[in-house]
Design a protein around this motif. Structure first.
Motif, mmCIF file in Angstrom:
data_model
loop_
_atom_site.group_PDB
_atom_site.id
_atom_site.type_symbol
_atom_site.label_atom_id
_atom_site.label_comp_id
_atom_site.label_asym_id
_atom_site.label_seq_id
_atom_site.Cartn_x
_atom_site.Cartn_y
_atom_site.Cartn_z
ATOM 1 N N GLY A 75 0.808 -1.222 0.000
ATOM 2 C CA GLY A 75 0.000 0.000 0.000
ATOM 3 C C GLY A 75 0.829 1.253 0.000
ATOM 4 O O GLY A 75 0.297 2.350 -0.033
ATOM 5 N N GLY A 76 2.161 1.150 0.065
ATOM 6 C CA GLY A 76 3.003 2.326 0.146
ATOM 7 C C GLY A 76 3.505 2.803 -1.196
ATOM 8 O O GLY A 76 4.666 3.125 -1.318
ATOM 9 N N HIS A 77 2.697 2.862 -2.199
ATOM 10 C CA HIS A 77 3.130 3.259 -3.533
ATOM 11 C C HIS A 77 2.491 4.576 -3.933
ATOM 12 O O HIS A 77 1.370 4.892 -3.564
ATOM 13 C CB HIS A 77 2.731 2.197 -4.581
ATOM 14 C CG HIS A 77 3.318 0.848 -4.312
ATOM 15 N ND1 HIS A 77 4.547 0.488 -4.785
ATOM 16 C CD2 HIS A 77 2.847 -0.202 -3.591
ATOM 17 C CE1 HIS A 77 4.816 -0.755 -4.383
ATOM 18 N NE2 HIS A 77 3.801 -1.177 -3.673
ATOM 19 N N GLY A 78 3.284 5.341 -4.721
ATOM 20 C CA GLY A 78 2.702 6.446 -5.481
ATOM 21 C C GLY A 78 2.260 7.644 -4.692
ATOM 22 O O GLY A 78 3.034 8.282 -4.020
ATOM 23 N N ASP A 79 0.971 7.991 -4.770
ATOM 24 C CA ASP A 79 0.460 9.246 -4.259
ATOM 25 C C ASP A 79 0.525 9.328 -2.749
ATOM 26 O O ASP A 79 0.600 8.342 -2.050
ATOM 27 C CB ASP A 79 -1.004 9.444 -4.705
ATOM 28 C CG ASP A 79 -1.125 9.541 -6.206
ATOM 29 O OD1 ASP A 79 -2.217 9.212 -6.702
ATOM 30 O OD2 ASP A 79 -0.142 9.933 -6.857
ATOM 31 N N ARG A 80 0.485 10.591 -2.253
ATOM 32 C CA ARG A 80 0.446 10.834 -0.818
ATOM 33 C C ARG A 80 -0.775 10.139 -0.206
ATOM 34 O O ARG A 80 -1.846 10.093 -0.809
ATOM 35 C CB ARG A 80 0.382 12.339 -0.543
ATOM 36 C CG ARG A 80 1.668 13.071 -0.962
ATOM 37 C CD ARG A 80 2.837 12.610 -0.112
ATOM 38 N NE ARG A 80 4.044 13.381 -0.372
ATOM 39 C CZ ARG A 80 4.991 13.027 -1.194
ATOM 40 N NH1 ARG A 80 4.882 11.901 -1.898
ATOM 41 N NH2 ARG A 80 6.071 13.764 -1.360
ATOM 42 N N ASP A 81 -0.603 9.633 0.999
ATOM 43 C CA ASP A 81 -1.657 8.853 1.633
ATOM 44 C C ASP A 81 -2.267 9.650 2.784
ATOM 45 O O ASP A 81 -1.552 10.215 3.598
ATOM 46 C CB ASP A 81 -1.072 7.538 2.168
ATOM 47 C CG ASP A 81 -2.131 6.536 2.541
ATOM 48 O OD1 ASP A 81 -2.875 6.830 3.492
ATOM 49 O OD2 ASP A 81 -2.211 5.493 1.897
ATOM 50 N N PRO A 82 -3.598 9.725 2.868
ATOM 51 C CA PRO A 82 -4.244 10.498 3.932
ATOM 52 C C PRO A 82 -4.104 9.866 5.298
ATOM 53 O O PRO A 82 -4.448 10.488 6.301
ATOM 54 C CB PRO A 82 -5.720 10.539 3.486
ATOM 55 C CG PRO A 82 -5.895 9.294 2.677
ATOM 56 C CD PRO A 82 -4.588 9.114 1.956
ATOM 57 N N ARG A 83 -3.597 8.651 5.382
ATOM 58 C CA ARG A 83 -3.525 7.968 6.676
ATOM 59 C C ARG A 83 -2.343 8.411 7.518
ATOM 60 O O ARG A 83 -2.167 7.947 8.627
ATOM 61 C CB ARG A 83 -3.488 6.449 6.463
ATOM 62 C CG ARG A 83 -4.796 5.870 5.974
ATOM 63 C CD ARG A 83 -4.686 4.384 5.726
ATOM 64 N NE ARG A 83 -3.825 4.111 4.568
ATOM 65 C CZ ARG A 83 -3.472 2.879 4.201
ATOM 66 N NH1 ARG A 83 -3.861 1.842 4.922
ATOM 67 N NH2 ARG A 83 -2.735 2.699 3.131
ATOM 68 N N GLY A 84 -1.540 9.314 7.036
ATOM 69 C CA GLY A 84 -0.450 9.815 7.852
ATOM 70 C C GLY A 84 0.794 10.135 7.055
ATOM 71 O O GLY A 84 0.860 9.930 5.850
ATOM 72 N N ILE A 85 1.795 10.660 7.757
ATOM 73 C CA ILE A 85 3.069 10.997 7.139
ATOM 74 C C ILE A 85 3.765 9.711 6.711
ATOM 75 O O ILE A 85 3.946 8.796 7.504
ATOM 76 C CB ILE A 85 3.941 11.768 8.142
ATOM 77 C CG1 ILE A 85 3.225 13.042 8.619
ATOM 78 C CG2 ILE A 85 5.296 12.114 7.531
ATOM 79 C CD1 ILE A 85 3.889 13.720 9.796
ATOM 80 N N ARG A 86 4.180 9.637 5.467
ATOM 81 C CA ARG A 86 4.791 8.429 4.911
ATOM 82 C C ARG A 86 6.292 8.460 5.151
ATOM 83 O O ARG A 86 6.977 9.393 4.741
ATOM 84 C CB ARG A 86 4.452 8.309 3.427
ATOM 85 C CG ARG A 86 2.944 8.283 3.177
ATOM 86 C CD ARG A 86 2.583 8.393 1.719
ATOM 87 N NE ARG A 86 2.961 7.187 0.991
ATOM 88 C CZ ARG A 86 3.945 7.101 0.120
ATOM 89 N NH1 ARG A 86 4.700 8.158 -0.135
ATOM 90 N NH2 ARG A 86 4.216 5.972 -0.497
ATOM 91 N N VAL A 87 6.805 7.428 5.819
ATOM 92 C CA VAL A 87 8.193 7.415 6.281
ATOM 93 C C VAL A 87 8.944 6.209 5.721
ATOM 94 O O VAL A 87 8.407 5.098 5.676
ATOM 95 C CB VAL A 87 8.252 7.381 7.824
ATOM 96 C CG1 VAL A 87 9.697 7.279 8.318
ATOM 97 C CG2 VAL A 87 7.571 8.613 8.410
ATOM 98 N N VAL A 88 10.189 6.443 5.306
ATOM 99 C CA VAL A 88 11.118 5.366 4.964
ATOM 100 C C VAL A 88 12.246 5.376 5.987
ATOM 101 O O VAL A 88 12.741 6.445 6.361
ATOM 102 C CB VAL A 88 11.694 5.545 3.539
ATOM 103 C CG1 VAL A 88 12.972 4.719 3.354
ATOM 104 C CG2 VAL A 88 10.663 5.133 2.499
ATOM 105 N N ILE A 89 12.641 4.203 6.459
ATOM 106 C CA ILE A 89 13.737 4.071 7.419
ATOM 107 C C ILE A 89 14.924 3.414 6.733
ATOM 108 O O ILE A 89 14.782 2.343 6.137
ATOM 109 C CB ILE A 89 13.315 3.231 8.640
ATOM 110 C CG1 ILE A 89 12.114 3.884 9.339
ATOM 111 C CG2 ILE A 89 14.479 3.070 9.619
ATOM 112 C CD1 ILE A 89 11.525 3.027 10.454
ATOM 113 N N ALA A 90 16.091 4.056 6.796
ATOM 114 C CA ALA A 90 17.310 3.507 6.204
ATOM 115 C C ALA A 90 18.371 3.338 7.285
ATOM 116 O O ALA A 90 18.865 4.318 7.839
ATOM 117 C CB ALA A 90 17.822 4.432 5.103
#
Length: 236
Positions: A10-25
């Motif tokens: 579900g983490g693809h493409g457009d901004r998601d209204p369910r919250g700030i989208r974060v990647v951890i490296a």
């Protein structure tokens, strides 16, 4: 053995209204898993992907375009600061928070020059990490209080060593100068929008234009520039 780069369904493409989208490296799997729990604990943000190297982080973020990246400073191969530099060049709207175990001022300076929006120690309490994510997403810079003075001094020192040239602020519009002054005061994009009576997206566009015209990479550098060029009302 460390797990490969992964994307959360579900983490693809457009901004998601369910919250700030974060990647951890980070190259430590257990740390990434623990940080993912911390990030999602209050429901404000959600982790959409994880990477174990700088190269993986850049590629993952290029595909997913998250809002915020938590990037370890030291990783195998391409380190976090170089990955930050590459990612900032590809996707300047993504906010990058650098993570480290030490408060090395050299790393802080290099991270900000590379385009990082902030710098966090790994031993910070979870609620402070969540607050930092919210703040950088809102357009603020996150600098440990004890390191801010040194950072500003270093930027000022380098500015004094640079040969004198034309004032790039002459290329800014009147509105961009207004926005720059508010950035230098530490206001977030939403606060700047409220102060000027404009949309938050308009503020983001102005900030992007300011950074491009001044040939700088971060809001911290923009603040230093504003004071150096005596653009602030209180500057003498």
């Amino acid at each position: 053995m460390d797990e490969p780069t992964r994307e959360v369904p579900g983490g693809h493409g457009d901004r998601d209204p369910r919250g700030i989208r974060v990647v951890i490296a980070d190259d430590h799997q257990m740390y990434r898993q623990g940080m993912a729990i911390v990030v999602e604990l209050d429901g404000v943000a959600r982790v959409v992907g994880q990477a174990s190297t700088g190269d993986e982080a850049v590629e993952l973020c290029r595909r997913l375009r998250p809002d915020v990246v938590l990037m370890d400073v030291r990783m195998p191969g391409v380190g976090g600061i170089e990955a930050c530099r590459r990612l900032h060049g590809l996707e300047p709207d993504i906010r990058i928070l650098m993570l480290t175990m030490s408060d090395d001022e050299g790393d802080l300076f290099e991270a900000i020059k590379a385009g990082a929006s902030g710098y966090l120690l790994k031993d910070l309490p979870g609620e402070e990490v969540s607050e930092a994510i919210r703040r950088v997403h809102d357009g603020q810079a996150i600098i440990p209080p004890g390191m801010a003075a040194t950072l500003l001094q270093e930027f000022s020192r380098l500015a004094q060593e640079e040969p004198a040239g034309a004032d790039d602020s002459a290329h800014l519009t009147e509105r961009e100068v207004e926005v720059l002054r508010l950035v230098a005061r530490g206001l977030a994009n939403r606060e700047i929008a409220d102060a000027l009576g404009i949309a938050e997206n308009t503020v983001k566009n102005h900030v992007r234009n300011i950074l491009e015209k001044l040939h700088i990479h971060s809001r911290v550098e923009a603040a230093v520039y504003a004071h150096r060029q005596r653009l602030m009302p209180t500057d003498e």
